[in-house]
Design an enzyme around this catalytic site. Structure first.
Site, PDB file in Angstrom:
ATOM      1  N   LYS A 248       2.556   4.629   1.243  1.00  0.00           N
ATOM      2  CA  LYS A 248       2.859   5.306   2.542  1.00  0.00           C
ATOM      3  C   LYS A 248       2.486   6.764   2.301  1.00  0.00           C
ATOM      4  O   LYS A 248       3.350   7.545   1.733  1.00  0.00           O
ATOM      5  CB  LYS A 248       4.339   4.983   2.947  1.00  0.00           C
TER       6      LYS A 248
ATOM      7  N   GLU B   5       0.777  -1.323   0.148  1.00  0.00           N
ATOM      8  CA  GLU B   5       0.029  -0.049  -0.161  1.00  0.00           C
ATOM      9  C   GLU B   5       0.813   1.482  -0.043  1.00  0.00           C
ATOM     10  O   GLU B   5       1.966   1.243   0.147  1.00  0.00           O
ATOM     11  CB  GLU B   5      -0.972   0.043   1.154  1.00  0.00           C
TER      12      GLU B   5
ATOM     13  N   LYS C 108      10.930   3.601   1.205  1.00  0.00           N
ATOM     14  CA  LYS C 108      10.847   5.137   1.114  1.00  0.00           C
ATOM     15  C   LYS C 108      11.449   5.487  -0.189  1.00  0.00           C
ATOM     16  O   LYS C 108      12.345   5.058  -0.437  1.00  0.00           O
ATOM     17  CB  LYS C 108      11.666   5.929   2.234  1.00  0.00           C
TER      18      LYS C 108
ATOM     19  N   CYS D  65      23.653  42.735  10.634  1.00  0.00           N
ATOM     20  CA  CYS D  65      23.011  42.874   9.686  1.00  0.00           C
ATOM     21  C   CYS D  65      23.222  43.242   8.414  1.00  0.00           C
ATOM     22  O   CYS D  65      23.958  44.448   8.300  1.00  0.00           O
ATOM     23  CB  CYS D  65      21.681  43.715  10.426  1.00  0.00           C
TER      24      CYS D  65
ATOM     25  N   CYS E 180      21.407  46.928   7.825  1.00  0.00           N
ATOM     26  CA  CYS E 180      21.747  48.066   8.429  1.00  0.00           C
ATOM     27  C   CYS E 180      22.965  48.073   9.436  1.00  0.00           C
ATOM     28  O   CYS E 180      23.330  49.078   9.898  1.00  0.00           O
ATOM     29  CB  CYS E 180      20.372  48.304   9.433  1.00  0.00           C
TER      30      CYS E 180
ATOM     31  N   CYS F  68      18.450  40.600  13.614  1.00  0.00           N
ATOM     32  CA  CYS F  68      19.036  41.992  13.546  1.00  0.00           C
ATOM     33  C   CYS F  68      18.433  42.602  14.853  1.00  0.00           C
ATOM     34  O   CYS F  68      17.251  42.494  15.471  1.00  0.00           O
ATOM     35  CB  CYS F  68      18.718  42.768  12.463  1.00  0.00           C
TER      36      CYS F  68
ATOM     37  N   CYS G  13      16.109  49.407  11.286  1.00  0.00           N
ATOM     38  CA  CYS G  13      16.726  48.632  10.158  1.00  0.00           C
ATOM     39  C   CYS G  13      15.424  48.660   9.200  1.00  0.00           C
ATOM     40  O   CYS G  13      14.206  48.194   9.703  1.00  0.00           O
ATOM     41  CB  CYS G  13      16.731  47.277  10.756  1.00  0.00           C
TER      42      CYS G  13
ATOM     43  N   ASP H 202       2.127  10.740   3.431  1.00  0.00           N
ATOM     44  CA  ASP H 202       3.135  11.491   4.331  1.00  0.00           C
ATOM     45  C   ASP H 202       2.250  12.358   4.873  1.00  0.00           C
ATOM     46  O   ASP H 202       2.155  13.738   4.501  1.00  0.00           O
ATOM     47  CB  ASP H 202       4.173  12.128   3.224  1.00  0.00           C
TER      48      ASP H 202
ATOM     49  N   TYR I 190      -5.167   0.699   9.011  1.00  0.00           N
ATOM     50  CA  TYR I 190      -4.910  -0.348  10.081  1.00  0.00           C
ATOM     51  C   TYR I 190      -6.229  -0.275  10.917  1.00  0.00           C
ATOM     52  O   TYR I 190      -6.493   0.498  11.483  1.00  0.00           O
ATOM     53  CB  TYR I 190      -3.810   0.279  10.897  1.00  0.00           C
TER      54      TYR I 190
HETATM   55  S1  IVH Z   1       0.788   1.120   9.194  1.00  0.00           S
HETATM   56  C1  IVH Z   1       2.389  -0.995  13.184  1.00  0.00           C
HETATM   57  N1  IVH Z   1       0.376   1.989   6.744  1.00  0.00           N
HETATM   58  O1  IVH Z   1       3.805   5.702   8.654  1.00  0.00           O
HETATM   59  C2  IVH Z   1       2.116  -0.442  11.569  1.00  0.00           C
HETATM   60  N2  IVH Z   1       1.539   3.186   8.191  1.00  0.00           N
HETATM   61  O2  IVH Z   1       6.443   5.029   9.912  1.00  0.00           O
HETATM   62  C3  IVH Z   1       1.104   0.891  11.772  1.00  0.00           C
HETATM   63  N3  IVH Z   1       2.171   5.592   7.420  1.00  0.00           N
HETATM   64  O3  IVH Z   1       3.162   6.106  11.993  1.00  0.00           O
HETATM   65  C4  IVH Z   1       1.481   1.762  10.530  1.00  0.00           C
HETATM   66  N4  IVH Z   1       0.953   5.445   5.384  1.00  0.00           N
HETATM   67  O4  IVH Z   1       1.828   7.512  10.346  1.00  0.00           O
HETATM   68  C5  IVH Z   1       0.763   2.329   7.910  1.00  0.00           C
HETATM   69  N5  IVH Z   1      -0.252   2.604   4.466  1.00  0.00           N
HETATM   70  C6  IVH Z   1       0.284   2.836   5.747  1.00  0.00           C
HETATM   71  C7  IVH Z   1       0.822   4.104   6.284  1.00  0.00           C
HETATM   72  C8  IVH Z   1       1.650   4.184   7.222  1.00  0.00           C
HETATM   73  C9  IVH Z   1       1.663   6.284   6.166  1.00  0.00           C
HETATM   74  C10 IVH Z   1       2.655   6.344   8.500  1.00  0.00           C
HETATM   75  C11 IVH Z   1       1.929   6.132   9.800  1.00  0.00           C
HETATM   76  C12 IVH Z   1       3.039   5.509  10.790  1.00  0.00           C
HETATM   77  C13 IVH Z   1       4.371   5.825  10.087  1.00  0.00           C
HETATM   78  C14 IVH Z   1       5.287   4.367  10.304  1.00  0.00           C
END
Ligand code: IVH
Length: 665
Positions: free
Chosen positions: A112, A110, A308, A402, A405, A420, A426, A114, A222
């Site tokens: 991640k 899935e 990542k 600065c 000035c 400053c 200034c 941000d 989750y």
């Molecule tokens: S699962 C025990 N799924 O990434 C695992 N986390 O570094 C629970 N995050 O704190 C997290 N997308 O804020 C999970 N598809 C995803 C995610 C995800 C972003 C974030 C989340 C977590 C951090 C972990």
């Protein structure tokens, strides 16, 4: 239909329309009709306070009652994920799982997201608590704020368990983020570096009305609880979606390592078209029994890993470092480089943040530097190509004084930036103060912007904010590119600003740390500038929300005779220096300076309402009992630890009736 029935019906329909619009992206009514129903609901709710519901769709609009967040212990700790940037570590993870399980397994891949993580608790289909990650064990209760996020359901549908937790990410969509920053830039407020900071900053806002306006979004990923519907993560998430949550469509069950890499490669490109920020891929062993077999380390599950994405990076030559002076006097180092293509735009300047960063990078003029744009809008220098360093120029050092000035620089405790020290002469600081004074949320002077301020300053017509009130159209019209009509409009705008209420005047005069909300509190509490001027630190810190830092800044401001001269001249010009009769809080100061701790469950009002009442009457809500606590307002089921602490310290414990009598004067 009775009004009660109508309220219930409107709530039901509005929940449904919210879901169609914010989760399914498929509205069935137009905005106008939606607003009409919402207004009708709000009107009816105002007539029927006895039907109050914490989860009514009307809470989506938010409120500007401020509060401190209560700390909550997570029922299941909020762990993080092991991170990797390399494909070979993904392979290692896969092989480790295979060896540990000794049987076939699936991996759910899935995105991640941000943003900032959130844990939501539902009981009987209703949202009861929303909590930030905090330190993983304890987080902040941000329920009121989260209730304003339209894609988070307040009321579920379908076949949900009685009690469960669901976790996910709160995000600020790119579009909202860009508009917010554009607005902040115009108001010369500091920009958010990326949508993640903007989302977490917003979530911690003291006003849920602000949160409501910021249009946050949320994806859930989750599910936790004792009786989960299915035995794989993927299937459970399908259920979560069916109950009304927003679950990403990008989840995919992979059966081989090759499928995992195909997924990674596909989304590394495709994610750029998503409306929200993502920074990698999460791999989770799909079967819950297998997850349990693999278990956890102290901080992370062994059944999951985050891959990542590399931030986009370019390499170019550093030509020079310049230093910018902001309106507060803060000095920002800026790297000037050979133009280079990066993530779709040409970059030639990057921020260097502060002196520590310059030293850490050991920067020299002529260095080949790596520039990154990882989720941030302003690119930053992340490293130097040491192999390419050959006959480079001077080491980059921070300016000693600065650049505008020549005054010496100062540093405030706890801040990395240099400032400053010469705030009186200034030029960027003088102009900055005037720009702040005329800005929309302050005096809102029509027809004037930073360019006019600059021109008026260059022409020697204004040196401080009080000079604005001496300007004549005949002076202004002499500026370059200034028409007669514009000059007249400016003078009219200045004249009209004399009616701006005191609380905004107080914000406009630019006392350090006194923002809009603080100015409002101070104006209401003290009623006029003279009382505020006379206030001592002790008087100030007794006011709700005013801490020592703000109090010291206020006292310091009025101790400076130059500021006093300006305030006096503004008063002479006819600006509002007091609240209109009857609008200050002196009648409401019954609980002034009193600290309350609230514990337990109440009958007559909700906890939130009691907190608001305490603040309304000048008291302060604090999270834990100490010697300084004046009262514990206790309802049913007060926590035993709190009871013991209060008894031990001799803090009076009062019930809601006693409390209501206290303010019923
Ligand atoms: S699962 C025990 N799924 O990434 C695992 N986390 O570094 C629970 N995050 O704190 C997290 N997308 O804020 C999970 N598809 C995803 C995610 C995800 C972003 C974030 C989340 C977590 C951090 C972990």
């Amino acid at each position: 239909m009775t009004e009660t029935e109508e309220i219930l019906e409107l709530r039901k329909q509005l929940h449904e329309h919210n879901y169609n619009y914010y989760v399914l992206n498929a509205p069935v009514i137009d905005d106008f009709e939606f607003d009409r129903m919402m207004r009708r609901l709000q009107d009816l709710e105002a007539l029927h306070p006895e039907l109050h519901d914490d989860n009514s769709p009307s809470v989506r609009v938010g409120s500007d009652l401020s509060k401190e967040f209560q700390q909550v212990t997570h029922r299941y700790p909020m762990l993080s994920l092991a991170n990797t940037y390399s494909e070979s570590e993904v392979t290692d993870f896969y092989n480790r799982v295979k060896a540990a399980l000794g049987e076939d397994f699936e991996v759910c891949c899935e995105l991640k997201f941000d943003g900032t993580s959130i844990s939501l608790t539902y009981e009987h289909g209703r949202l009861v608590q929303a909590c930030t990650r905090g330190d993983g064990t304890q987080g902040d209760d941000v329920t009121q704020n989260v209730r304003t996020i339209r894609s988070i359901p307040l009321q579920l549908h379908g076949d949900y368990p009685d009690s469960f937790e669901v976790r996910g990410e709160i995000l600020m969509p790119w579009q909202v983020f860009e508009a917010l920053n554009a607005e902040r830039e115009q108001r010369e407020e500091p920009l958010f570096a990326n949508p993640r900071n903007a989302a977490s900053g917003t979530l911690k806002s003291q006003s849920s009305a602000v949160v409501a306006q910021r249009r946050l979004d949320a994806y859930l990923y989750y599910l936790l609880g004792d009786n989960l519907p299915r035995d794989t993560h993927f299937d459970n998430m399908r259920h979560v979606a069916a109950w009304g949550f927003k679950v990403s469509d990008a989840m995919k069950v992979c059966r081989t390592l090759q499928e995992v890499f195909d997924y990674i490669n596909y989304w590394d490109v495709e994610r750029k078209n998503l409306p929200v920020a993502t920074d990698g891929i999460v791999l989770k062993v799909n079967n819950l029994k297998q997850q349990a077999l693999l278990g956890y380390t102290a901080k992370t599950p062994r059944w999951a890993i985050a891959y990542k994405f590399q931030a986009e990076r370019a390499c170019t030559r550093l030509n020079k470092v310049t230093f910018q002076v902001g309106r507060t006097g803060a000095i920002t180092p800026v790297a000037n480089m050979d133009p280079v293509q990066l993530a779709g735009t040409v970059v030639k300047r990057a921020t260097l943040h502060n002196v520590e960063q310059i030293n850490k990078l050991d920067l020299h003029i002529g260095d080949m530097v790596y520039v990154e744009k990882g989720g941030e809008i302003i690119p930053k220098i992340v490293g130097v190509d040491m192999d390419a360093r050959f006959m480079v120029g001077d080491k980059v050092t921070f300016v000693k004084c600065c650049p505008e000035c020549g005054a010496p620089l100062i540093r405030y405790e706890g801040e990395a930036a240099y400032y400053c020290s010469n705030d009186s002469t200034c030029p960027p600081q003088i102009k900055g103060r005037i720009e702040h004074f005329i800005s929309r949320k302050a005096m809102n002077i029509d027809g004037m912007g930073p360019e006019t301020v600059d021109a008026l300053y260059q022409a020697g017509l204004i040196h401080d904010v009080a000079d604005l009130y001496t300007l004549k159209a005949s002076d202004i019209v002499r500026l370059e590119r200034m028409g007669e009509l514009s000059a007249v409009r400016i003078v009219r705008g200045i004249e009209a600003s004399k009616n701006v209420p005191f609380e905004r005047v107080l914000f406009a005069i630019g006392i350090r740390f006194v923002g809009e909300a603080t100015a409002k509190i101070l104006a209401r509490h003290f009623g006029c500038i003279n009382s505020l001027k006379e206030a001592k630190i002790d008087d100030l810190v007794k006011v709700n929300e005013i801490g020592e830092k703000i109090a010291e800044s206020i006292v310091g401001f009025f101790a400076d005779s130059r500021n006093m001269v300006i305030v006096e001249r503004l008063k002479q010009s006819g600006l509002q220096m007091e609240m209109p009769e009857g609008e200050n809080d002196t009648a409401l100061n019954l609980l002034e300076g009193k600290q309350f701790v609230i514990s337990g469950v109440f009958e007559k009002h909700s906890r939130e309402e009691y907190k608001a009442l305490i603040e309304r009457y000048g008291g302060k809500n604090v999270g834990s009992i100490s010697k300084k606590t004046d009262y514990v307002l206790a309802g049913a089921n007060m926590g035993p630890a709190k009871l013991e602490k209060a008894t031990q310290l001799g803090v009076p414990i009062i019930d809601e009736n006693v409390f209501l009598n206290m303010i019923d004067k």
